[in-house]
Design a protein around this motif. Structure first.
Motif, mmCIF file in Angstrom:
data_model
loop_
_atom_site.group_PDB
_atom_site.id
_atom_site.type_symbol
_atom_site.label_atom_id
_atom_site.label_comp_id
_atom_site.label_asym_id
_atom_site.label_seq_id
_atom_site.Cartn_x
_atom_site.Cartn_y
_atom_site.Cartn_z
ATOM 1 N N THR A 228 -50.634 37.650 12.896
ATOM 2 C CA THR A 228 -49.909 36.550 13.532
ATOM 3 C C THR A 228 -50.060 36.499 15.043
ATOM 4 O OG1 THR A 228 -47.953 37.962 13.571
ATOM 5 C CG2 THR A 228 -48.154 36.405 11.731
ATOM 6 N N LYS A 229 -50.227 37.654 15.697
ATOM 7 C CA LYS A 229 -50.190 37.669 17.152
ATOM 8 C C LYS A 229 -51.423 38.300 17.806
ATOM 9 C CE LYS A 229 -45.912 36.147 18.207
ATOM 10 N NZ LYS A 229 -45.509 35.607 16.891
ATOM 11 N N ASN A 230 -51.793 39.478 17.364
ATOM 12 C CA ASN A 230 -52.874 40.203 18.052
ATOM 13 C C ASN A 230 -53.666 41.019 17.028
ATOM 14 O OD1 ASN A 230 -54.511 41.906 19.511
ATOM 15 N ND2 ASN A 230 -52.889 42.741 20.804
ATOM 16 N N ARG A 231 -54.862 40.537 16.702
ATOM 17 C CA ARG A 231 -55.710 41.154 15.682
ATOM 18 C C ARG A 231 -56.023 42.614 16.001
ATOM 19 N NH1 ARG A 231 -57.895 43.716 12.744
ATOM 20 N NH2 ARG A 231 -59.605 43.351 11.291
ATOM 21 N N MET A 232 -55.961 42.976 17.281
ATOM 22 C CA MET A 232 -56.371 44.315 17.701
ATOM 23 C C MET A 232 -55.212 45.318 17.814
ATOM 24 S SD MET A 232 -59.549 44.733 17.955
ATOM 25 C CE MET A 232 -60.057 43.634 16.644
ATOM 26 N N TRP A 233 -54.038 44.927 17.354
ATOM 27 C CA TRP A 233 -52.879 45.830 17.433
ATOM 28 C C TRP A 233 -53.069 47.026 16.505
ATOM 29 C CZ3 TRP A 233 -49.296 46.226 20.926
ATOM 30 C CH2 TRP A 233 -48.185 47.041 20.680
ATOM 31 N N ARG A 234 -52.581 48.197 16.933
ATOM 32 C CA ARG A 234 -52.797 49.433 16.177
ATOM 33 C C ARG A 234 -51.492 50.086 15.705
ATOM 34 N NH1 ARG A 234 -56.184 54.354 16.469
ATOM 35 N NH2 ARG A 234 -54.884 56.193 16.825
ATOM 36 N N LYS A 235 -50.492 50.078 16.593
ATOM 37 C CA LYS A 235 -49.287 50.891 16.385
ATOM 38 C C LYS A 235 -48.241 50.207 15.505
ATOM 39 C CE LYS A 235 -48.567 51.334 20.938
ATOM 40 N NZ LYS A 235 -47.867 51.836 22.148
ATOM 41 N N THR A 236 -47.073 50.856 15.414
ATOM 42 C CA THR A 236 -45.922 50.217 14.770
ATOM 43 C C THR A 236 -45.375 49.175 15.749
ATOM 44 O OG1 THR A 236 -44.372 51.836 15.711
ATOM 45 C CG2 THR A 236 -45.340 52.362 13.549
ATOM 46 N N ARG A 237 -44.246 48.567 15.439
ATOM 47 C CA ARG A 237 -43.666 47.548 16.318
ATOM 48 C C ARG A 237 -42.267 47.931 16.779
ATOM 49 N NH1 ARG A 237 -46.151 44.794 19.426
ATOM 50 N NH2 ARG A 237 -44.492 43.213 19.458
ATOM 51 N N SER A 238 -41.968 49.210 16.795
ATOM 52 C CA SER A 238 -40.642 49.651 17.233
ATOM 53 C C SER A 238 -40.503 49.500 18.744
ATOM 54 C CB SER A 238 -40.428 51.120 16.835
ATOM 55 O OG SER A 238 -41.475 51.921 17.343
ATOM 56 N N THR A 239 -39.267 49.418 19.200
ATOM 57 C CA THR A 239 -39.022 49.336 20.639
ATOM 58 C C THR A 239 -38.943 50.750 21.206
ATOM 59 O OG1 THR A 239 -36.673 49.174 20.103
ATOM 60 C CG2 THR A 239 -37.810 47.127 20.609
ATOM 61 N N ASN A 240 -39.279 50.890 22.475
ATOM 62 C CA ASN A 240 -39.248 52.191 23.138
ATOM 63 C C ASN A 240 -38.261 52.164 24.300
ATOM 64 O OD1 ASN A 240 -41.302 53.596 21.586
ATOM 65 N ND2 ASN A 240 -42.756 52.174 22.511
ATOM 66 N N ALA A 241 -37.275 53.040 24.242
ATOM 67 C CA ALA A 241 -36.228 53.082 25.271
ATOM 68 C C ALA A 241 -36.859 53.249 26.656
ATOM 69 C CB ALA A 241 -35.269 54.226 24.992
ATOM 70 N N GLY A 242 -36.415 52.426 27.588
ATOM 71 C CA GLY A 242 -36.881 52.549 28.968
ATOM 72 C C GLY A 242 -38.286 52.035 29.205
ATOM 73 N N SER A 243 -38.861 51.355 28.208
ATOM 74 C CA SER A 243 -40.221 50.832 28.364
ATOM 75 C C SER A 243 -40.314 49.435 27.774
ATOM 76 C CB SER A 243 -41.234 51.749 27.666
ATOM 77 O OG SER A 243 -42.505 51.123 27.622
ATOM 78 N N GLY A 244 -41.148 48.608 28.394
ATOM 79 C CA GLY A 244 -41.383 47.276 27.848
ATOM 80 C C GLY A 244 -42.499 47.279 26.810
ATOM 81 N N CYS A 245 -43.104 48.461 26.592
ATOM 82 C CA CYS A 245 -44.212 48.574 25.627
ATOM 83 C C CYS A 245 -43.675 48.905 24.240
ATOM 84 C CB CYS A 245 -45.191 49.647 26.080
ATOM 85 S SG CYS A 245 -46.048 49.221 27.610
#
Length: 417
Positions: A228-245
């Motif tokens: 749906t968004k980025n064909r090249m994504w690798r990781k999970t989609r969880s949020t990371n405390a203190g980071s926008g990544c």
């Protein structure tokens, strides 16, 4: 032929809001000879946005090796200049990523809905798990072993004839979101199991004497994101405390030398190991299931891409497993079986020396839980298409891989412990 490419492009355009982001992007393969070269790549990676395909991070580059990486259109001139000025030899594996991305959908199967020779999105795979279970009640049962960060059900298929105290083999696909050929193989395996049971002597015997636990997609959220968004994504989609990544690399998130080597502590990195071992709901669900079935699970098989390799422990250390000789012999025979169909050549060996050191992997973790037979497959190809293997290669890839898996399953059956 053109009509299929146009269809593919249309399918892609509708599915990929971000298709245009990949216009003009290239994938390079660089020959790295010495520490000097490695430092140059490090420097490039810090000044431009480089997406490492193989190895999967800059820290894993070794002298006398090749590095595959993707470069955004606006950075290509810079990268080529640095490579040329410093006399690094390189090839352009993919000259326009967008074209190769669209050409992925080259299957001649016109079928709408699920197909074993097409890449299926998660919605289609989810419906398929239900359908294949309903159609084969005497061979398949479906359960939910957990939910993902975004709340999707993680479906596990158990395949085999009913029996008591049967030994089992656990196989998962889709750890890394962009490795689409991996879930395609898990689906193919299920189809072949039900299609050839009672017809083909080896599969019939395997399903009578063993159970197979199949997790068709581990990283479902990431997989959905690649559609749906980025064909090249690798990781999970969880949020990371203190980071926008977003996201953690699920295959660096297991409690096996966790975050010691070949993994990153930066939430923005593709190989981010997570805030702790099993911090990801997906890895914890998988680990919990295996822990609770340790008495029956005799082999662990995890399917990735790309590079045509069959790996066994260890990846988190250069030490060798206790049954190294046995695992090496099994791998050697399995890749021979695989090559017998289409001549596809695989390399094999312990993870750390065969591909690169990487901590927190599921195969090492499973082995350390006492599962003697633990293997990672890196499916086709060796870089011509990388993560964008065309649909026209799904059948051949799955057919040959099945031969290796059947050999390994049969070996496990003959060497129960």
């Amino acid at each position: 032929m053109l009509v299929f490419l146009v269809l593919g492009a249309a399918a892609l355009a509708s599915a990929h809001h971000s298709g245009e982001h990949f216009e003009g992007e290239k994938v390079f393969r660089v020959n790295v000879e010495n520490e000097n070269h490695i430092n140059l790549i490090h420097e490039l990676a810090s000044t431009t946005q480089i997406d490492f395909w193989k190895p999967d991070s800059v820290t894993q580059i070794k002298p006398h090796s090749t590095v595959d990486f993707r470069v955004k259109a606006e950075d290509i001139a810079t990268v080529e200049n640095v490579l040329k000025q410093n006399e690094l030899q390189y090839d352009v594996l993919i000259s326009n990523l967008r074209n190769v991305m669209e050409a992925q959908f080259d299957s001649r199967v016109r079928k709408t809905g699920h197909s074993y020779e097409k890449y299926n999105n998660w919605e289609t795979i989810e419906a398929w798990t239900q359908q294949v279970t309903t159609e084969n009640p005497d061979l398949i049962s479906r359960s939910v072993i957990g939910t993902t960060f975004e709340g999707r059900n993680m479906y596990l298929l158990k395949i085999g004839k009913a029996g008591t105290d049967k030994p089992a083999i656990f196989m998962d696909c889709g750890f890394h979101a962009r490795e689409w050929i991996s879930p395609a193989f898990c689906q193919w395996f299920v189809r072949e199991a039900v299609r050839t049971y009672g017809q083909e002597i080896h599969m019939t015997e395997l399903l009578q004497k063993l159970d197979f636990y199949i997790l068709p997609v581990v990283n479902i959220d990431g997989y959905v994101y690649t559609w749906t968004k980025n064909r090249m994504w690798r990781k999970t989609r969880s949020t990371n405390a203190g980071s926008g990544c977003y996201g953690t690399d699920p295959n660096r998130n297991f409690n096996a030398g966790w975050c010691e080597t070949g993994a990153s502590r930066s939430p923005c990195a593709d190989t981010y190991c997570g805030s702790a071992a099993e911090s990801e709901k997906e890895t914890k669900a998988l680990a919990d299931f295996i822990r609770s079935h340790l008495s029956s699970i005799k082999a662990y098989l995890t399917i990735h891409s790309y590079s045509q390799m069959l790996l066994y422990p260890y990846s988190y250390d250069y030490k060798l497993p206790a049954n190294n000789v046995e695992l090496n012999t099994m791998a050697k025979t399995a890749v021979k079986e695989l090559a017998s169909l289409h001549g596809t050549k695989y390399t094999y060996g312990p993870g750390a020396t065969t591909i690169y050191p990487a901590a927190g992997g599921s195969d090492d973790w499973a082995y350390d839980q006492g599962i003697k037979y633990s293997f990672t497959f890196e499916l086709r190809d060796t870089g011509r298409y990388g993560f964008l293997l065309p649909e026209s290669q799904i059948r051949a890839t799955c057919e040959e891989t099945l031969l290796a898996i059947k050999y390994l399953a049969n070996y496990v059956l003959e060497h129960l412990y």
